[in-house]
Design a protein around this motif. Sequence first.
Motif, PDB file in Angstrom:
ATOM      1  N   THR A 166       0.825  -1.209   0.000  1.00  0.00           N
ATOM      2  CA  THR A 166       0.000   0.000   0.000  1.00  0.00           C
ATOM      3  C   THR A 166       0.860   1.261   0.000  1.00  0.00           C
ATOM      4  O   THR A 166       0.472   2.283  -0.581  1.00  0.00           O
ATOM      5  CB  THR A 166      -0.960  -0.015   1.192  1.00  0.00           C
ATOM      6  OG1 THR A 166      -1.468  -1.335   1.380  1.00  0.00           O
ATOM      7  CG2 THR A 166      -2.122   0.929   0.961  1.00  0.00           C
ATOM      8  N   ILE A 171      -4.113  -4.703  -0.502  1.00  0.00           N
ATOM      9  CA  ILE A 171      -3.735  -3.286  -0.382  1.00  0.00           C
ATOM     10  C   ILE A 171      -4.957  -2.384  -0.311  1.00  0.00           C
ATOM     11  O   ILE A 171      -4.908  -1.222  -0.726  1.00  0.00           O
ATOM     12  CB  ILE A 171      -2.790  -2.825  -1.519  1.00  0.00           C
ATOM     13  CG1 ILE A 171      -3.438  -2.972  -2.897  1.00  0.00           C
ATOM     14  CG2 ILE A 171      -1.464  -3.566  -1.482  1.00  0.00           C
ATOM     15  CD1 ILE A 171      -2.623  -2.245  -4.011  1.00  0.00           C
ATOM     16  N   PRO A 226      -2.894  -2.020   5.333  1.00  0.00           N
ATOM     17  CA  PRO A 226      -2.968  -1.023   4.255  1.00  0.00           C
ATOM     18  C   PRO A 226      -3.154   0.404   4.769  1.00  0.00           C
ATOM     19  O   PRO A 226      -2.658   1.355   4.159  1.00  0.00           O
ATOM     20  CB  PRO A 226      -4.172  -1.477   3.424  1.00  0.00           C
ATOM     21  CG  PRO A 226      -4.237  -2.949   3.646  1.00  0.00           C
ATOM     22  CD  PRO A 226      -3.853  -3.126   5.091  1.00  0.00           C
TER      23      PRO A 226
END
Lengths: 293, 293, 293, 293
Positions: free
Chosen positions: C154, C200, C236
């Motif tokens: 992420t 993510i 994330p």
Amino acid sequence: MKVKNELARQVMGEILGTFVLLVFGCAAAAQVKTSRETKGQFLSVNMAFSVGVMSAMYLCRAVSGAHLNPAVSLSFCVLGDLAWIKLLPYSLAQILGAYLASGLVYLIYHDAIMEFSGGILTVFGPNETASIFATYPTDVVSVQTNFLDQVVGTAMLMLCILPLNDKRNAPAPEALLPPIVATVVLGISMSMSANCGAAINPARDLGPRLFTFTAGWGTEVFTCYDYFFWIPLVAPLVGGVLGSIIYLVFIQWHLPELEDESEPESEEIKEQTKEQMEHNSKKDELYLKMSSI
Amino acid sequence: MKVKNELARQVMGEILGTFVLLVFGCAAAAQVKTSRETKGQFLSVNMAFSVGVMSAMYLCRAVSGAHLNPAVSLSFCVLGDLAWIKLLPYSLAQILGAYLASGLVYLIYHDAIMEFSGGILTVFGPNETASIFATYPTDVVSVQTNFLDQVVGTAMLMLCILPLNDKRNAPAPEALLPPIVATVVLGISMSMSANCGAAINPARDLGPRLFTFTAGWGTEVFTCYDYFFWIPLVAPLVGGVLGSIIYLVFIQWHLPELEDESEPESEEIKEQTKEQMEHNSKKDELYLKMSSI
Amino acid sequence: MKVKNELARQVMGEILGTFVLLVFGCAAAAQVKTSRETKGQFLSVNMAFSVGVMSAMYLCRAVSGAHLNPAVSLSFCVLGDLAWIKLLPYSLAQILGAYLASGLVYLIYHDAIMEFSGGILTVFGPNETASIFATYPTDVVSVQTNFLDQVVGTAMLMLCILPLNDKRNAPAPEALLPPIVATVVLGISMSMSANCGAAINPARDLGPRLFTFTAGWGTEVFTCYDYFFWIPLVAPLVGGVLGSIIYLVFIQWHLPELEDESEPESEEIKEQTKEQMEHNSKKDELYLKMSSI
Amino acid sequence: MKVKNELARQVMGEILGTFVLLVFGCAAAAQVKTSRETKGQFLSVNMAFSVGVMSAMYLCRAVSGAHLNPAVSLSFCVLGDLAWIKLLPYSLAQILGAYLASGLVYLIYHDAIMEFSGGILTVFGPNETASIFATYPTDVVSVQTNFLDQVVGTAMLMLCILPLNDKRNAPAPEALLPPIVATVVLGISMSMSANCGAAINPARDLGPRLFTFTAGWGTEVFTCYDYFFWIPLVAPLVGGVLGSIIYLVFIQWHLPELEDESEPESEEIKEQTKEQMEHNSKKDELYLKMSSI
């Protein structure tokens, strides 16, 4: 040190452009073949030829129009966009560029080709390596079908790329023509290469074939499959012209005329129109006049 | 908190840019290798490196020109677009970025690498994992061929990306250079990586090799294949300069001069020309002056 | 019939956008899984998620900024580009969109899932179908590594997309942000999905997981792999903020200020600058102010 | 020689455009099938259809709007962008183009189809070749699911392409609509073709089915799978309209009105706005008014 003669510059452009196209394409074919498909597949060869088209076009289209293909040059002659007198120099330049590229790919992949082929450079059998360079048909396809295949493939090429730069149509952005033309070529490779390899370009086929002839693959590269080699030489020329004519008859003739830009209009509209419909710098107009694929 | 020193900013840019490039590339290699090709193939590694090029270029080209490659920096020195004094700092920054990226990829894929390799970090055999990071040749290829391979690959890189930003040629849109350069790199990976992995970038190779050396793969990463490691260090430098010179000699010298834009012309034409041929904001001109790949 | 409340419109946009993203992605996963990879491979799932990102962004970015991801929304809150009060509604909308998409994909692929799984909806074994919807880790990876993996993935996302729309950097064309962001996501999927599937995105993971929970896969979707499900929820968020900060610290702070466009300059330069550096219509400025990824 | 009648020109455009779309798509299907996946895979058929969409749109969108699909034409009728009187001519033109393309593909791949099928043109079994042309379902999927599948696929198509050209949304660049629409179609092929082949287009399915009926595959092409053929005829029409309505209700109604461009503003802003929000030459406005996908 600028070369003064325009044709000489154009010939240099076509040699280098076609060289780049074939280095990408034939090297990818060598990579896939000699790695026994562990470092790429059929699709990656198609994609590499496509990247080659894009790169070659950015490289030389301001110089020579980036035809890279005698069938394209012939089509532009027929369309009145290239002087007939230039057709032969353009074609020979393209064949030469393709020949030189084959030589370079052979140097890079010499060791791998020797390992793969056991040192026997041949056109037939599981260890054949001739198809890294020129195109060869499959066994089951007749000569008529192969001829038709190459006519259709090249006709599709011209039919699909002519609108991309036609200001009377809804064209692609001038500066993005190379990746879009490359995508069309990718499409043709993915759909029309099963019969005989989608040369759709006499130079792309003859240059490498001549190289293999001189480099040890022997006369078989010409005699095999009943002298197949003439098909990718002749059929693309027919197909390119045919595709161009289809574009003219079915689409181009019926498009509206470009507004006369010298006509007095509001400044604003005029400017907009120019921007949108031309996407052409003055320089481009000079250099790509005849041939700006 | 702005860093005042321009070179310091540029070094930071190159570190982060090369870091991003290598995170994408090496992580993809780790994914494909440790998943035994169930979560990707050779092609997806090529594609991930390509996405890395694009992302890194958008990230840092306004800061440092996004060379990401000592061979590119050297070429720009030769072309007069980067001060020679900056060549070493740029190169070290690129190697450092690549080293750090390798470390991060190792952290993320540590468990998978241990599982795949049985805990034995080695350069040879079916469970080797060194090739996740640096490049290694195949057995059958001679040192001369590998050297040539890297010269040609890097020459193709420079030959194909220089026209993309050459205002006297027919360049790509300034704001789309990253994906187009990335496509060129993809093409090279698909066609010239069979012999020795298409490093075409000393930093991309040395950084990860140094990392594996320090992280437990041992001295073999340098000694293996007859000290192969020097080839992706030296050959790309030769190739980059060679490709740049070929571009100059065959294409650039023969392109028309840009019209002097201060010349009095009709306002309209002038504006058009600027728009089409420059595609450069003032800021870009300042920042990308020397190096805007 | 226009919805007057801005937040309501934005919530509708995020629901529909995330819905589209997940329909493409999960349907591709279902296609590949239930066809036993005869109608696609791992790569085609990556590509379909990427097309989903592009399509969803074109669909709703003028309405809601097309975050499609709570980690992106949180990052924009931290960057001061989204009001904190909107973070929860945005996130819930994204989760809802993902949930609804999973339901639709289940309807379309119901028959195929039943055939593939023998009617037993499970998380484990060769006939598992839970991974069509949410992400699951591989056996060999530790919880710390999976957490790090999601943080890094992420962070790479935010680090790579923030420059794309930063006018002080060298941004991508405004109207082409969707395909370029989609390419970044493709790159992450190809390089960082081997450990635990590259969610993510907490909504992309929780929505489908909730769906499978309610649709018959049972509590195992939450309890399996040591309650793995919290990792793609939390990591994330950390990674998105981390990536944003890295961009700020290493790049953004050191970019030149935008020239004050109200400064009196020659009209021409001013116009050029605006065109090149903004690429923003007035409307876009209003709508995408905080969030135009 | 210009065809005076506008509808006649449009019909010619749709015939040729749909012809090009299907030549790429069906030829790729023939290549993959008859080469037994050695010269392409499922993905390359998806990609070739996508290239076909792009090429067909550049070819004929200035003439006819490049619907290429009765479901798209019907949707534009419902949206008030195509006169209802033109729906039938457009649809028949599309079917005819698809029929002709099938015939051409059959000619090119005649030898390969004969070799692959052993000369027996059939709908069932390992040597079936009917699926090169029209779409067929898998055995395990019910009629309701297939119907839903085609509704959803076509709804996704309209939902994802309508924003691309909506000036009140944040549209794609006018001149790049073809590759972006093509990418959407690629996404649908990769995610929603497992059940029954993702026709999402009655002409793409009926034209080739009629061809196979007349070319020797017999009545089975219509009767097989419980008269499946009606689903890709009817469901896409429902889905296209449904997707369009979803776009209107969830997004379009809530977008801001375009500023009245005749309003007196500073010349500069006005110009900018026009450039950015319209991206339409005057010609385009005339020709693409109703239908410029």
